[in-house]
Write a protein that holds these residues in place. Structure first.
Motif, short mmCIF file in Angstrom:
data_model
loop_
_atom_site.label_atom_id
_atom_site.label_comp_id
_atom_site.label_asym_id
_atom_site.label_seq_id
_atom_site.Cartn_x
_atom_site.Cartn_y
_atom_site.Cartn_z
N ALA A 137 -9.19 8.85 6.69
CA ALA A 137 -8.26 9.93 6.32
C ALA A 137 -8.70 10.53 4.99
O ALA A 137 -8.95 9.81 4.03
N LYS A 138 -8.84 11.84 4.98
CA LYS A 138 -9.27 12.53 3.77
C LYS A 138 -8.37 13.72 3.52
O LYS A 138 -7.83 14.31 4.45
N PRO A 139 -8.24 14.11 2.27
CA PRO A 139 -7.48 15.32 1.98
C PRO A 139 -8.22 16.53 2.53
O PRO A 139 -9.45 16.54 2.59
N VAL A 140 -7.46 17.53 2.96
CA VAL A 140 -8.04 18.75 3.50
C VAL A 140 -7.63 19.91 2.60
O VAL A 140 -6.45 20.09 2.30
N PHE A 141 -8.62 20.67 2.18
CA PHE A 141 -8.40 21.84 1.33
C PHE A 141 -8.68 23.08 2.15
O PHE A 141 -9.73 23.17 2.80
N LYS A 142 -7.77 24.04 2.11
CA LYS A 142 -7.95 25.28 2.86
C LYS A 142 -7.40 26.44 2.03
O LYS A 142 -6.34 26.32 1.43
N SER A 143 -8.15 27.54 2.01
CA SER A 143 -7.65 28.71 1.30
C SER A 143 -7.84 29.95 2.15
O SER A 143 -8.68 29.98 3.06
N GLU A 144 -7.01 30.92 1.87
CA GLU A 144 -7.11 32.25 2.43
C GLU A 144 -7.12 33.19 1.23
O GLU A 144 -7.08 32.74 0.09
N LEU A 145 -7.15 34.46 1.46
CA LEU A 145 -7.22 35.39 0.33
C LEU A 145 -6.03 35.25 -0.61
O LEU A 145 -6.17 35.39 -1.82
N MET B 31 0.84 -1.17 0.00
CA MET B 31 0.00 0.00 0.00
C MET B 31 0.89 1.25 0.00
O MET B 31 1.87 1.32 0.73
N PRO B 32 0.53 2.23 -0.79
CA PRO B 32 1.36 3.44 -0.84
C PRO B 32 1.13 4.33 0.38
O PRO B 32 0.12 4.22 1.07
N GLU B 33 2.10 5.20 0.65
CA GLU B 33 1.91 6.17 1.72
C GLU B 33 0.90 7.23 1.31
O GLU B 33 0.13 7.72 2.13
N TYR B 34 0.92 7.58 0.03
CA TYR B 34 0.01 8.58 -0.52
C TYR B 34 -0.51 8.07 -1.86
O TYR B 34 0.26 7.55 -2.66
N PRO B 35 -1.81 8.24 -2.11
CA PRO B 35 -2.32 7.86 -3.44
C PRO B 35 -1.62 8.69 -4.51
O PRO B 35 -1.56 9.91 -4.44
N GLU B 36 -1.07 8.01 -5.50
CA GLU B 36 -0.24 8.66 -6.52
C GLU B 36 -0.98 9.75 -7.30
O GLU B 36 -0.47 10.84 -7.51
N ARG B 37 -2.19 9.44 -7.71
CA ARG B 37 -2.94 10.43 -8.49
C ARG B 37 -3.28 11.66 -7.66
O ARG B 37 -3.27 12.78 -8.16
N ALA B 38 -3.55 11.47 -6.36
CA ALA B 38 -3.86 12.61 -5.48
C ALA B 38 -2.65 13.53 -5.35
O ALA B 38 -2.79 14.75 -5.38
N VAL B 39 -1.46 12.95 -5.24
CA VAL B 39 -0.24 13.76 -5.14
C VAL B 39 0.00 14.51 -6.45
O VAL B 39 0.27 15.71 -6.45
N LEU B 40 -0.12 13.81 -7.57
CA LEU B 40 0.09 14.46 -8.87
C LEU B 40 -0.91 15.60 -9.08
O LEU B 40 -0.52 16.71 -9.44
N GLU B 41 -2.19 15.34 -8.85
CA GLU B 41 -3.21 16.37 -9.03
C GLU B 41 -2.96 17.56 -8.12
O GLU B 41 -3.13 18.71 -8.53
N PHE C 228 -9.96 18.52 -7.85
CA PHE C 228 -10.41 18.22 -6.48
C PHE C 228 -11.09 16.86 -6.43
O PHE C 228 -10.86 16.07 -5.52
N LYS C 229 -11.92 16.61 -7.43
CA LYS C 229 -12.67 15.35 -7.46
C LYS C 229 -11.72 14.16 -7.54
O LYS C 229 -11.90 13.16 -6.86
N LYS C 230 -10.69 14.26 -8.37
CA LYS C 230 -9.72 13.16 -8.49
C LYS C 230 -8.98 12.92 -7.18
O LYS C 230 -8.72 11.78 -6.80
N ILE C 231 -8.62 13.99 -6.50
CA ILE C 231 -7.90 13.87 -5.23
C ILE C 231 -8.78 13.15 -4.21
O ILE C 231 -8.34 12.20 -3.55
N VAL C 232 -10.02 13.59 -4.08
CA VAL C 232 -10.95 12.99 -3.12
C VAL C 232 -11.23 11.53 -3.50
O VAL C 232 -11.19 10.64 -2.64
N GLU C 233 -11.48 11.25 -4.77
CA GLU C 233 -11.77 9.88 -5.21
C GLU C 233 -10.59 8.96 -4.99
O GLU C 233 -10.77 7.78 -4.67
N ASP C 234 -9.36 9.47 -5.16
CA ASP C 234 -8.18 8.64 -4.96
C ASP C 234 -8.09 8.18 -3.51
O ASP C 234 -7.72 7.04 -3.24
N TYR C 235 -8.42 9.05 -2.57
CA TYR C 235 -8.43 8.65 -1.16
C TYR C 235 -9.59 7.70 -0.87
O TYR C 235 -9.44 6.79 -0.06
N GLN C 236 -10.72 7.90 -1.53
CA GLN C 236 -11.87 7.01 -1.32
C GLN C 236 -11.56 5.58 -1.78
O GLN C 236 -12.10 4.63 -1.23
N MET C 237 -10.67 5.43 -2.76
CA MET C 237 -10.28 4.08 -3.21
C MET C 237 -9.58 3.31 -2.09
O MET C 237 -9.58 2.09 -2.08
#
Length: 188
Positions: free
Chosen positions: A103-111, A1-11, A86-95
């Motif tokens: 564990a899910k990716p977290v997205f955060k933005s500021e101005l 099992m990978p430490e990080y889903p490959e497609r999520a890292v690339l995206e 975003f969808k690919k990142i979330v789906e890669d973790y759902q796999m």
């Protein structure tokens, strides 16, 4: 099992470069790796000023801040179509849902900044001994495994397995859902 889903890292990395605010001089994309997570920072928040953490990331409309760079990444086949990152990142973790323990990716933005945090799928709690880590690994692959099966697989006594499992339950690292015969192990 990978430490990080490959497609999520690339995206995540592609998005950081495509949507980066290149007018923010003296700043750059940062990729920081920790034991339990990978953090990617990109200068420039959401183009419309909204905060991504307040939105449904599966339905965020895409606006390209840098269409020429996006076109280059598209021609290099590092990205497919507009608005699917975003969808690919979330789906890669759902796999990996059966082993990611929620564990899910977290997205955060500021101005003027954007952060993506990708949890390490193989991160093991520090208070866990190797035998317990082995138990958790087996439980991740086979949530219905029994203590007797664990003892047989790991070459340990059933009593020792029971003590290790009890310790993991008390530390709230794992829990049993359902009964002994039809239940399964949940790694918290």
């Amino acid at each position: 099992m990978p430490e990080y889903p490959e497609r999520a890292v690339l995206e995540s990395c592609v998005n950081a470069f495509i949507h980066r605010d290149y007018l923010d001089y003296g700043s750059e994309v940062h990729i920081d790796m920790f034991d339990d997570r990978l953090e990617i920072y990109s200068p420039g928040g959401m183009m419309d000023g909204t905060m991504v953490q307040n939105l449904d990331v599966l339905n965020v409309p895409s606006r390209r801040r840098n269409p020429v760079i996006a076109d280059i990444f598209n021609r290099l086949r590092y990205m497919d179509r507009r608005g699917s990152g975003f969808k690919k990142i979330v789906e890669d973790y759902q796999m990996y849902a059966n082993v990611s323990n929620g564990a899910k990716p977290v997205f955060k933005s500021e101005l003027s900044s954007f952060f993506i945090t990708l949890p390490n799928l193989q991160y093991v709690v520090k208070d866990v001994v190797k035998e317990q880590a082995d138990i958790m690994s087996i439980m991740a692959e086979n949530p219905t495994v029994t203590a007797a099966e664990l003892a047989s697989m790991l070459g340990l006594t059933s009593r020792h397995i029971q003590r290790l499992i009890k310790d993991l339950v008390e530390k709230e690292i794992i829990r049993r859902e359902g009964g002994r015969k039809l239940g399964k192990w949940i790694i918290l």
